[in-house]
Design an enzyme around this catalytic site. Structure first.
Site, PDB file in Angstrom:
ATOM      1  N   CYS A 118       0.837  -1.200   0.000  1.00 57.74           N
ATOM      2  CA  CYS A 118       0.000   0.000   0.000  1.00 57.74           C
ATOM      3  C   CYS A 118       0.872   1.250   0.000  1.00 57.74           C
ATOM      4  O   CYS A 118       0.632   2.193  -0.756  1.00 57.74           O
ATOM      5  CB  CYS A 118      -0.932  -0.006   1.202  1.00 57.74           C
ATOM      6  SG  CYS A 118      -2.045   1.420   1.286  1.00 57.74           S
ATOM      7  N   CYS A 216      -6.098  -3.171   7.279  1.00 58.36           N
ATOM      8  CA  CYS A 216      -7.307  -2.345   7.223  1.00 58.36           C
ATOM      9  C   CYS A 216      -8.508  -3.056   6.613  1.00 58.36           C
ATOM     10  O   CYS A 216      -9.640  -2.833   7.025  1.00 58.36           O
ATOM     11  CB  CYS A 216      -7.021  -1.043   6.467  1.00 58.36           C
ATOM     12  SG  CYS A 216      -6.633  -1.234   4.715  1.00 58.36           S
TER      13      CYS A 216
END
Length: 380
Positions: A118, A216
């Protein structure tokens, strides 16, 4: 606080009010403090929050980065501190660059680290380019890592001052070009308490907000349930076999296991403690064995991002320390380059549970400098 008479606190030869800073705001206390501090210093702050997945569904998940409530919190901080804030829809980019690879890596028997991907593929690539498109002079984040200028004047990556908050393992793939544009204002703080004190000083509503936990997009750390949703039919059952060939039981799918796992194997009553030592994806087998089978000294690494002053291949070997898991300390090693982006890492002392899909991050044997790293790509 200025670095010298000609530079502002971000190391740029401009007055703060003439310096545009894009702050990547997750909605948590760390990035909120960065934005608030820079705004107080008079910088031209622009807050940007990424919507990484369906935030309607994520509203119910506490502790998730960039979930719906986090977007709301980031916007609220921007309103309180008086700077503009934008939400960018990165759902498709995030799925293509991070989530799909996460699923495929697990199916291949690896143990991926999506937070690194990410940072590498979304925050420090697409978002960084967006910051440049907004005519920003730099981009700041709430990561706990330090950017220092070396003897040559080029920026170096260093561990955070607080070892308990250090995030260098997750940022090893930051390139020199990206590092020249990035700033990490929290890296010098010695505790999270300092960050929360700054949040309270600015009266931020997120001052006592809990830190985000887990990956997440993985609710409650249940990786297997996410993989099954992304790749229906992925959890094919198979045999749990001992390294000596004995069949010890059945499993519900290789995706439920990781290298080094001991608990939850469902094969009680054995004469010795057994650990997962290999995942045979093609044969749908989970191979278990005694703890000593987990130890290895040779680790192949690829996709290396090198942050040293000399070219990676300029020496036959580098004597550095390496970190093979985010929760483990660096261990001394000899790194032998095979190409600009591949190497064989020989550990001075064997380490257990080395798993493909994890990162191998390079550190100085003394001091705090990060020399980059790469990805472990074959298990043992």
């Amino acid at each position: 606080m200025a670095l010298d008479g000609n530079l502002n606190s971000l190391g740029l030869a401009k007055a703060p009010e003439d310096t545009r800073v894009v702050v990547a705001m997750s909605g948590g206390v760390d990035s909120s403090v960065v934005a608030a501090e820079l705004a107080r210093e008079g910088y031209d702050v622009v807050g940007v929050t990424l919507q990484l997945y369906d935030h309607g569904a994520a509203l119910a998940k506490k502790g998730a980065c960039c979930a719906g409530i986090d977007i709301h919190d980031a916007r609220r901080v921007a309103e309180e501190m008086g700077f503009p804030h934008y939400v960018l829809d990165y759902e498709n980019i995030f799925k293509d660059a991070v989530i799909d690879e996460f699923a495929d890596s697990y199916l291949a028997g690896a143990t991926p680290v999506p937070c690194i991907r990410c940072n590498e593929r979304v925050k420090f690539k697409d978002l960084l380019q967006t910051a440049k498109d907004l005519d920003a002079d730099c981009m700041a984040t709430g990561h706990y890592i330090q950017r220092k200028l070396g003897d040559t004047g080029a920026p170096e990556l260093h561990m955070a001052a607080d070892p308990n908050r250090d995030q260098s393992y997750f940022l090893f793939s930051t390139t020199p070009e990206q590092l020249s544009f990035l700033r990490f204002p929290l890296g010098h703080l010695v505790s999270k308490a300092e960050t929360r004190a700054l949040a309270n000083k600015h009266g931020l509503a997120v001052a006592d907000k809990p830190d985000s936990q887990d990956i997440c997009f993985v609710p409650d750390g249940n990786y297997a349930s996410v993989i099954e949703k992304l790749r229906p039919g992925a959890a094919e059952p198979g045999q749990i076999v001992h390294a000596d060939g004995r069949v010890l039981g059945e499993h519900r799918g290789v995706i439920h296991y990781t290298i080094g796992q001991r608990r939850g194997l469902g094969i009680g009553g054995q004469d010795e403690p057994l650990y997962v030592v290999k995942l045979d994806v093609d044969a749908h087998k989970v191979v278990v064995g005694p703890k000593e089978m987990l130890a290895t000294r040779t680790v192949p690494v690829r996709e290396i991002n090198w942050l040293g002053d000399e070219p990676f291949t300029s020496r036959p070997e580098w004597r550095l320390s390496v970190k093979l898991r985010s929760t483990r300390p660096p261990r001394e090693a000899v790194i032998r380059p095979l190409s600009d982006t591949t190497a064989e890492v020989e550990l001075v002392a064997p380490e257990e549970g080395v798993s493909p899909g994890q990162a191998c991050v390079f550190y100085a044997n003394e001091g705090s400098r990060v020399f980059g790293g790469g990805w472990i790509w074959r298990g043992y």
